[in-house]
Design a protein around this motif. Structure first.
Motif, PDB file in Angstrom:
ATOM      1  N   ILE A   8       0.734  -0.782   0.125  1.00 52.06           N
ATOM      2  CA  ILE A   8      -0.046  -0.137   0.120  1.00 52.06           C
ATOM      3  C   ILE A   8       0.775   1.524  -0.088  1.00 52.06           C
ATOM      4  CG2 ILE A   8      -1.651   1.617   1.646  1.00 52.06           C
ATOM      5  CD1 ILE A   8      -3.364  -1.191   2.174  1.00 52.06           C
ATOM      6  N   LYS A   9       1.692   1.038   1.022  1.00 51.44           N
ATOM      7  CA  LYS A   9       2.882   2.554   0.987  1.00 51.44           C
ATOM      8  C   LYS A   9       3.595   2.545  -0.550  1.00 51.44           C
ATOM      9  CE  LYS A   9       4.594   3.439   5.447  1.00 51.44           C
ATOM     10  NZ  LYS A   9       5.658   2.932   6.294  1.00 51.44           N
ATOM     11  N   LYS A  10       3.920   1.576  -1.246  1.00 50.11           N
ATOM     12  CA  LYS A  10       4.632   1.406  -2.030  1.00 50.11           C
ATOM     13  C   LYS A  10       4.025   2.459  -3.065  1.00 50.11           C
ATOM     14  CE  LYS A  10       7.046  -1.154  -5.601  1.00 50.11           C
ATOM     15  NZ  LYS A  10       7.698  -2.215  -6.083  1.00 50.11           N
ATOM     16  N   SER A  11       2.469   1.874  -3.318  1.00 52.66           N
ATOM     17  CA  SER A  11       1.075   2.365  -3.976  1.00 52.66           C
ATOM     18  C   SER A  11       1.499   3.593  -4.141  1.00 52.66           C
ATOM     19  CB  SER A  11       0.569   1.796  -4.373  1.00 52.66           C
ATOM     20  OG  SER A  11       0.314   0.440  -4.574  1.00 52.66           O
ATOM     21  N   ILE A  23      -5.130  -1.459  -8.658  1.00 53.49           N
ATOM     22  CA  ILE A  23      -5.871  -2.093  -7.267  1.00 53.49           C
ATOM     23  C   ILE A  23      -6.987  -2.475  -7.841  1.00 53.49           C
ATOM     24  CG2 ILE A  23      -5.186   0.768  -6.744  1.00 53.49           C
ATOM     25  CD1 ILE A  23      -8.244   1.385  -7.442  1.00 53.49           C
ATOM     26  N   PRO A  24      -7.060  -3.839  -6.342  1.00 51.22           N
ATOM     27  CA  PRO A  24      -8.128  -4.577  -6.442  1.00 51.22           C
ATOM     28  C   PRO A  24      -9.514  -4.004  -5.846  1.00 51.22           C
ATOM     29  CG  PRO A  24      -6.438  -4.346  -4.471  1.00 51.22           C
ATOM     30  CD  PRO A  24      -5.994  -3.444  -5.099  1.00 51.22           C
ATOM     31  N   THR A  25     -10.159  -3.950  -6.372  1.00 49.04           N
ATOM     32  CA  THR A  25     -11.580  -3.744  -5.875  1.00 49.04           C
ATOM     33  C   THR A  25     -12.482  -5.208  -5.605  1.00 49.04           C
ATOM     34  OG1 THR A  25     -13.322  -3.651  -7.417  1.00 49.04           O
ATOM     35  CG2 THR A  25     -11.279  -1.394  -7.199  1.00 49.04           C
ATOM     36  N   GLU A  26     -13.264  -5.250  -4.552  1.00 47.87           N
ATOM     37  CA  GLU A  26     -14.461  -6.244  -4.909  1.00 47.87           C
ATOM     38  C   GLU A  26     -15.264  -6.436  -6.438  1.00 47.87           C
ATOM     39  OE1 GLU A  26     -15.019  -3.249  -3.833  1.00 47.87           O
ATOM     40  OE2 GLU A  26     -17.282  -2.489  -3.759  1.00 47.87           O
ATOM     41  N   THR A  27     -15.438  -5.452  -7.330  1.00 48.96           N
ATOM     42  CA  THR A  27     -16.074  -5.477  -8.697  1.00 48.96           C
ATOM     43  C   THR A  27     -15.037  -6.554  -9.308  1.00 48.96           C
ATOM     44  OG1 THR A  27     -15.643  -3.730  -8.861  1.00 48.96           O
ATOM     45  CG2 THR A  27     -18.209  -3.878  -8.286  1.00 48.96           C
ATOM     46  N   VAL A  28     -13.833  -5.264 -10.209  1.00 51.79           N
ATOM     47  CA  VAL A  28     -12.964  -5.625 -10.813  1.00 51.79           C
ATOM     48  C   VAL A  28     -12.022  -5.056 -10.382  1.00 51.79           C
ATOM     49  CG1 VAL A  28     -14.755  -6.230 -13.210  1.00 51.79           C
ATOM     50  CG2 VAL A  28     -13.357  -4.228 -12.733  1.00 51.79           C
ATOM     51  N   ARG A 122      -9.186   0.321  -0.076  1.00 56.04           N
ATOM     52  CA  ARG A 122      -9.419   1.685   1.226  1.00 56.04           C
ATOM     53  C   ARG A 122      -8.524   2.276   2.131  1.00 56.04           C
ATOM     54  NH1 ARG A 122     -14.972   3.061   2.437  1.00 56.04           N
ATOM     55  NH2 ARG A 122     -14.683   3.145   4.385  1.00 56.04           N
ATOM     56  N   LYS A 123      -7.584   1.215   2.672  1.00 61.20           N
ATOM     57  CA  LYS A 123      -6.535   1.972   3.277  1.00 61.20           C
ATOM     58  C   LYS A 123      -5.707   2.547   2.607  1.00 61.20           C
ATOM     59  CE  LYS A 123      -5.720  -1.667   7.033  1.00 61.20           C
ATOM     60  NZ  LYS A 123      -5.665  -3.273   6.336  1.00 61.20           N
ATOM     61  N   LEU A 124      -5.671   2.011   0.949  1.00 61.74           N
ATOM     62  CA  LEU A 124      -4.856   2.722   0.230  1.00 61.74           C
ATOM     63  C   LEU A 124      -5.752   4.499  -0.121  1.00 61.74           C
ATOM     64  CD1 LEU A 124      -2.502   3.091  -2.254  1.00 61.74           C
ATOM     65  CD2 LEU A 124      -4.311   2.668  -3.695  1.00 61.74           C
ATOM     66  N   LEU A 125      -6.661   3.963   0.201  1.00 61.71           N
ATOM     67  CA  LEU A 125      -7.516   5.589  -0.285  1.00 61.71           C
ATOM     68  C   LEU A 125      -7.364   6.555   0.704  1.00 61.71           C
ATOM     69  CD1 LEU A 125     -10.563   4.111  -2.310  1.00 61.71           C
ATOM     70  CD2 LEU A 125      -9.045   5.994  -2.872  1.00 61.71           C
ATOM     71  N   LYS A 126      -7.216   5.395   1.794  1.00 60.52           N
ATOM     72  CA  LYS A 126      -7.645   6.525   3.112  1.00 60.52           C
ATOM     73  C   LYS A 126      -6.347   7.482   3.573  1.00 60.52           C
ATOM     74  CE  LYS A 126      -8.238   5.793   8.552  1.00 60.52           C
ATOM     75  NZ  LYS A 126      -8.734   5.187   9.128  1.00 60.52           N
ATOM     76  N   PHE A 161       3.463  -0.869 -11.181  1.00 61.74           N
ATOM     77  CA  PHE A 161       3.032  -1.489 -10.091  1.00 61.74           C
ATOM     78  C   PHE A 161       1.175  -2.279  -9.729  1.00 61.74           C
ATOM     79  CE2 PHE A 161       2.047  -2.199  -4.738  1.00 61.74           C
ATOM     80  CZ  PHE A 161       3.088  -3.604  -5.108  1.00 61.74           C
ATOM     81  N   ILE A 162       1.255  -3.280  -9.607  1.00 65.02           N
ATOM     82  CA  ILE A 162      -0.216  -4.410  -9.298  1.00 65.02           C
ATOM     83  C   ILE A 162      -0.018  -4.767  -7.960  1.00 65.02           C
ATOM     84  CG2 ILE A 162      -1.956  -5.447 -10.206  1.00 65.02           C
ATOM     85  CD1 ILE A 162      -0.106  -6.007 -12.771  1.00 65.02           C
ATOM     86  N   LEU A 163      -1.230  -3.842  -7.015  1.00 66.04           N
ATOM     87  CA  LEU A 163      -1.522  -4.170  -5.602  1.00 66.04           C
ATOM     88  C   LEU A 163      -2.698  -5.355  -5.429  1.00 66.04           C
ATOM     89  CD1 LEU A 163      -1.054  -2.641  -2.681  1.00 66.04           C
ATOM     90  CD2 LEU A 163      -3.181  -1.647  -2.976  1.00 66.04           C
ATOM     91  N   ASP A 164      -2.139  -6.527  -5.615  1.00 70.12           N
ATOM     92  CA  ASP A 164      -2.600  -7.360  -4.860  1.00 70.12           C
ATOM     93  C   ASP A 164      -3.742  -7.566  -3.711  1.00 70.12           C
ATOM     94  OD1 ASP A 164      -3.249  -9.865  -4.932  1.00 70.12           O
ATOM     95  OD2 ASP A 164      -1.438 -11.004  -4.733  1.00 70.12           O
ATOM     96  N   GLY A 165      -4.714  -8.328  -4.464  1.00 77.93           N
ATOM     97  CA  GLY A 165      -5.738  -8.288  -3.138  1.00 77.93           C
ATOM     98  C   GLY A 165      -6.704  -9.467  -3.573  1.00 77.93           C
TER      99      GLY A 165
END
Ligand code: TXA
Ligand code: MG
Length: 310
Positions: A8-11, A23-28, A122-126, A161-165
């Motif tokens: 998250i920090k790297k992103s 970034i991962p989301t619950e949809t796509v 959500r952590k990233l957005l925050k 970078f791809i943030l893995d979720g």
């Protein structure tokens, strides 16, 4: 957990420098950039090969962040309270004082906004002091990605970078509702319209014809694995991969099942995964069994119909 935090920090570091991060989301998965930055927004269009006239969805952490940029109304408040964060996108009026890059909206006076539920995003957005513009992380008109590997399949090394979720829980894009005037459904998605109707006391339905002008990006052909698809097939031809709603007893190498036991949410989650798998197995054609047309089946049929147009 520790790994997630450092990712998250790297992103954040990359996004702060106007780079794009998936970034991962619950949809796509989304291809994200700072929505207040012209430079970052332009990069998204370029990477996706997306025409400039097709505006982006902006992802916020919370209501207080959104009201800096958009006018909200009673319908929005009702839906926000009940369903956010979640797989629902709202079209709202932009405030004149909004800081959103004009490239995000293509100069329109409305904005698509969403509050994704995925905990990592959500952590990233925050942690950011700007919202994220993020269309689905696929090359324009192709299948949306539902995992880190899918994003790699689309972009290779082209994104930083791809943030893995993990795998997206819903696997279909968000449902889009316009709240600018009278509520209107602009895109079927991973959120059932019946739930909206309950809260707004409405009888909204999706109509493809009425939406042609409203949603510039709602192409008739879209979500495509790049090979022909035939729908409502009872018996596939010998050279077709065959997508079935439910597992059958007789096994065939070219049969692909959307569900174990006919659950349409599970079918939605598996749809893009299976289309991508079939494409990567180098099948030349796809046949699909008739899919029930209620609940998320409506969205699945919408996507298959678009994917089958050439
Ligand atoms: O689930 C999702 O919504 C994913 C994740 C990453 O959030 N995002 C996504 O974005 O599907 P995209 O760009 O692939 O689809 C956004 C759709 C496009 O069809 C676009 O035309 C429409 O939203 N859109 C964006 N801004 C709009 C606006 N102001 N008015 C009407 N439609 C808009
Ligand atoms: Mg898309």
């Amino acid at each position: 957990m520790k790994k997630d935090l450092s990712n998250i920090k790297k992103s954040k570091l990359l996004l702060d420098k106007n780079h794009c991060v998936a970034i991962p989301t619950e949809t796509v998965y989304g291809l994200a950039g700072n929505a207040y930055s012209d430079k970052a927004s332009l990069k998204i269009f370029k990477l996706k090969k997306r025409p400039k006239f097709n505006p982006l969805i902006v992802h916020y952490f919370k209501l207080q962040d959104l009201i800096v940029d958009c006018e909200i109304n009673t319908n929005f408040k009702k839906l926000y309270k009940k369903f956010c964060p979640g797989p629902l996108t709202f079209i709202l009026k932009l405030k004149k004082t909004s800081k959103i890059s004009k490239h995000v909206t293509n100069g329109m006076n409305t904005l698509a906004v969403r509050f994704p539920k995925h905990p990592i995003t959500r952590k990233l957005l925050k942690s950011l002091n700007y919202p994220l513009a993020a269309p689905s992380a696929n090359i324009y008109s192709r299948i949306s990605p539902v995992s880190k590997l899918d994003v790699k399949d689309e972009f290779g090394k082209k994104i930083k970078f791809i943030l893995d979720g993990g795998t997206s829980k819903i696997g279909l894009e968000s449902t889009i509702i316009s709240l600018v005037n009278k509520p209107r459904i602009l895109r079927l998605g991973g959120f059932e319209i019946s739930k909206i109707n309950k809260v707004l006391k409405t009888k909204l339905k999706y109509s493809e014809k009425k939406n042609k002008i409203q949603v510039p990006g709602q192409l008739r052909f879209h979500y495509s694995p790049g090979i022909p698809i035939r729908l409502n097939v009872k018996k596939p031809l010998s050279d077709e991969a065959f997508i079935l709603i439910q597992k059958r007893k007789n096994f065939d190498k070219k049969y692909f099942y959307l569900t174990k036991n006919n659950n349409l949410n599970e079918a939605g989650k598996n749809l893009y995964k299976i289309l991508r798998k079939i494409k990567n197995l180098k099948f030349k054609k796809i046949a699909v069994e008739k899919i029930p047309n209620y609940g998320l089946g409506l969205t699945i049929n919408d996507r298959l119909k678009r994917a089958s147009k050439r």
